[in-house]
Design a protein around this motif. Structure first.
Motif, short mmCIF file in Angstrom:
data_model
loop_
_atom_site.label_atom_id
_atom_site.label_comp_id
_atom_site.label_asym_id
_atom_site.label_seq_id
_atom_site.Cartn_x
_atom_site.Cartn_y
_atom_site.Cartn_z
N LEU A 9 106.03 88.22 42.46
CA LEU A 9 105.65 86.83 42.30
C LEU A 9 105.39 86.96 40.84
CD1 LEU A 9 102.92 86.32 44.92
CD2 LEU A 9 105.21 85.13 44.67
N ASN A 47 97.48 86.95 34.00
CA ASN A 47 98.24 85.82 33.14
C ASN A 47 99.00 86.40 31.79
OD1 ASN A 47 97.28 83.30 30.90
ND2 ASN A 47 97.78 82.82 32.97
N ASP A 50 102.28 87.70 33.00
CA ASP A 50 103.31 86.85 32.97
C ASP A 50 103.76 86.57 31.43
OD1 ASP A 50 102.63 86.23 35.60
OD2 ASP A 50 101.51 84.66 35.25
N GLY A 112 94.10 83.04 32.61
CA GLY A 112 94.74 82.04 33.84
C GLY A 112 93.65 81.63 35.01
N GLY A 115 90.16 83.44 34.80
CA GLY A 115 89.10 83.29 33.60
C GLY A 115 88.00 82.58 33.46
N LYS A 116 86.92 82.71 32.77
CA LYS A 116 85.67 81.89 32.77
C LYS A 116 86.07 80.85 31.63
CE LYS A 116 82.49 85.73 34.06
NZ LYS A 116 83.54 86.84 33.78
N PRO A 117 85.26 79.83 31.60
CA PRO A 117 85.23 78.77 30.78
C PRO A 117 84.89 79.21 29.18
CG PRO A 117 84.26 77.83 32.56
CD PRO A 117 84.51 79.51 32.61
N ARG A 120 86.72 83.78 23.99
CA ARG A 120 85.95 84.90 23.26
C ARG A 120 86.52 84.76 21.89
NH1 ARG A 120 86.48 89.20 28.03
NH2 ARG A 120 85.56 88.38 29.41
#
Ligand SMILES: NC(=O)C1=CN([C@@H]2O[C@H](COP(=O)(O)OP(=O)(O)OC[C@H]3O[C@@H](n4cnc5c(N)ncnc54)[C@H](OP(=O)(O)O)[C@@H]3O)[C@@H](O)[C@H]2O)[C@@H](O)CC1
Ligand SMILES: Nc1ncnc2c1ncn2[C@@H]1O[C@H](COP(=O)(O)OP(=O)(O)O)[C@@H](O)[C@H]1O
Length: 458
Positions: A9, A47, A50, A112, A115-117, A120
């Motif tokens: 994938l 992410n 990719d 992607g 992730g947390k909003p 960093r």
């Protein structure tokens, strides 16, 4: 899915991403990959993997690719693949400068869907090194909240987002939708769960638009009634009627102080009587409460707009569609307008639950929530910012009323109405200014241009 080799994938995602980046470079006047300078910002998850594998494809096609690793746990296979293809890898979040000062594209593989909003500090610093360069985000613009479209802290603003399998809420809902830029979907053969947020496409709308039965007559097609406008705002009546009187319903009734005006401009429109749906509130001024009370007493589904929204005290006991803009919704639920604009999904859902009605929250990305929490929220993606013009909301209320009268379920009437309204604005605008009347006039042409629907799928 179970038969796929491990990583297949990711390889498909990376290939789709690489080809989208090549097209993006061509759009920007580069020949493609060959000779282009590409910077990858790589976080600790898949992410970043990719981005690395896509970087390897680009490097094999002659791009100068540098990966800036923002974590010491970057995807190992991806790092090896990029090195093997001739790319360079900089750790510690600092570029070696091999692509800066002329970077053709920055690939945001920071985070992607895992992730947390918020970003960093090392991601912010790396982005600052490439300020001004075009950005392609992998799957989602890093830093936004993927599931709600909200933003909390810093985030990437992409020119293009290449996503995999399905659109995520952040691609559809503002403010994150604006941060996504153009969104391209790559099919990688994912098994997908049912969505919580969806968007109608032309084929969906074509299947929903009511079409007259061969043996139908005007009453079987549905009668829409409007109690809108006032001596202060007669234009609202004319515009709402123009949205309703496009031929989608079998008959249009108008009741109110602007009756003479309405009939002069719309000889087809008749007066009071039975209707299958009523539209109330647009420009109703002092008459808003009585318009709502009359309509409610009819027991049929309602569209409640503008001034009549202020008359609401709770659930109405009849199927209803509320059509506030952010300011009207804020007043209805006693919140700040800015909060509603920052969290449209949350507040549309909250109001739908509180008023037991479909809530259509108008804006760039009109957001339509059902009182049934299991029904996906629909986000409208048609339209143009030229549609932000006085009276266009009145046209929308009338249009939705005609779809409701023709028998569509409230969630379908609201979302198909928003889609047609936006598409009519785009058609009438043709890239330039448009008036609310112009939007209404373009609705029949939009319906004619919908894809053909086989009778079986109707
Ligand atoms: N679904 C699929 O089948 C497919 C998915 N695919 C791809 O995988 C992606 C999802 O990958 P994923 O699950 O590894 O998560 P991902 O978003 O890379 O990062 C998570 C890590 O980042 C960190 N971190 C968290 N917040 C952060 C922040 N604000 N700022 C900085 N760092 C932050 C945190 O680690 P920490 O550093 O906290 O230990 C966390 O563990 C998906 O979007 C798609 O691109 C495709 O390959 C195709 C098949
Ligand atoms: N920036 C924008 N881009 C696209 N459509 C927009 C934008 N701003 C507003 N709209 C649309 O314009 C219409 C405005 O409706 P509304 O605010 O009720 O105006 P009015 O009360 O003057 O009729 C809505 O359909 C809304 O979704």
């Amino acid at each position: 899915m179970a038969d796929l080799p491990e990583g297949a994938l990711m390889q498909r995602a990376a290939a789709g991403l690489a080809y989208a980046i090549i097209d993006f470079l061509r759009e920007r006047g580069r020949g493609g990959a060959y000779g282009s300078r590409v910077a990858l910002l790589v976080g600790s998850g898949d992410n970043g993997g990719d981005a690395l594998y896509a970087g390897a494809i680009l490097a094999r096609r002659g791009a100068r690719v540098e990966a800036v690793l923002l974590s010491d746990r970057a995807h190992e296979g991806g790092v090896a693949a990029l090195r093997a293809a001739g790319g360079t890898v900089a750790s510690g979040g600092v570029s070696t400068g091999s692509t800066s000062g002329g970077t053709d594209v920055v690939v945001d593989g920071i985070v992607g869907i895992g992730g947390k909003p918020g970003l960093r500090a090392e991601a912010e610093a790396a982005l600052a090194m490439f300020e001004g360069a075009p950005v392609v985000s992998v799957d989602t613009p890093s830093g936004v909240c993927v599931d709600t479209g909200e933003v909390d802290g810093s985030h990437v603003s992409a020119d293009l987002t290449v996503t995999f399998g399905t659109y995520k809420p952040c691609h559809l809902l503002d403010p994150a939708a604006s941060a996504s830029g153009r969104v391209e979907l790559v099919d990688i053969g994912l098994d997908l769960p049912a969505p919580s947020v969806e968007s109608l496409e032309a084929e969906d709308v074509a299947a929903l638009v009511p079409r007259p039965a061969p043996d139908g007559h005007k009453y079987t097609r549905g009668v829409v009634g409007l109690r809108v406008g006032s001596a202060t705002y007669p234009g609202a009546a004319l515009l709402a009627v123009s949205g309703a009187n496009t031929g989608l319903a079998g008959m249009v009734r108008y009741v109110g102080t602007a009756a003479e005006w309405v009939k002069r401009h719309n000889p087809e429109v008749v007066g009071d009587g039975q209707a299958q749906a009523w539209v109330v509130g647009s420009g109703s001024a002092d008459g808003a409460n009585s318009a709502l009370a009359f309509a409610r007493a009819s027991g049929v589904p309602l569209v409640i707009d503008a001034d009549s929204l202020r008359a609401l005290t709770g659930p109405l006991g009849v199927p209803a569609i509320l059509t506030p803009h952010a300011g009207e919704l804020a007043a209805l639920i006693r919140e700040d307008r800015a909060d509603v604009e920052a969290r449209p999904l949350h507040y549309a859902r909250l109001a739908a639950k509180r008023y037991h009605a479909v809530v259509l929250l108008k804006g760039r990305r009109t957001t339509i929530a059902s009182p049934d929490p299991a029904t996906p929220v629909r986000v409208n993606t048609t339209g143009t910012s030229w549609l932000a013009t006085a009276g266009s909301g009145d046209v929308l209320g009338g249009l939705i009323g005609s779809l409701l009268a023709a028998g569509l379920a409230p969630i379908d009437a609201a979302s198909a109405g928003a889609w047609l309204h936006g598409a009519a604005a785009t058609l009438a605008s043709a890239g330039g200014p448009v008036t609310a009347s112009g939007v209404a006039s373009a609705i029949p042409a939009v319906i004619r241009s919908l894809p053909a629907v086989s009778p079986r799928s109707r």
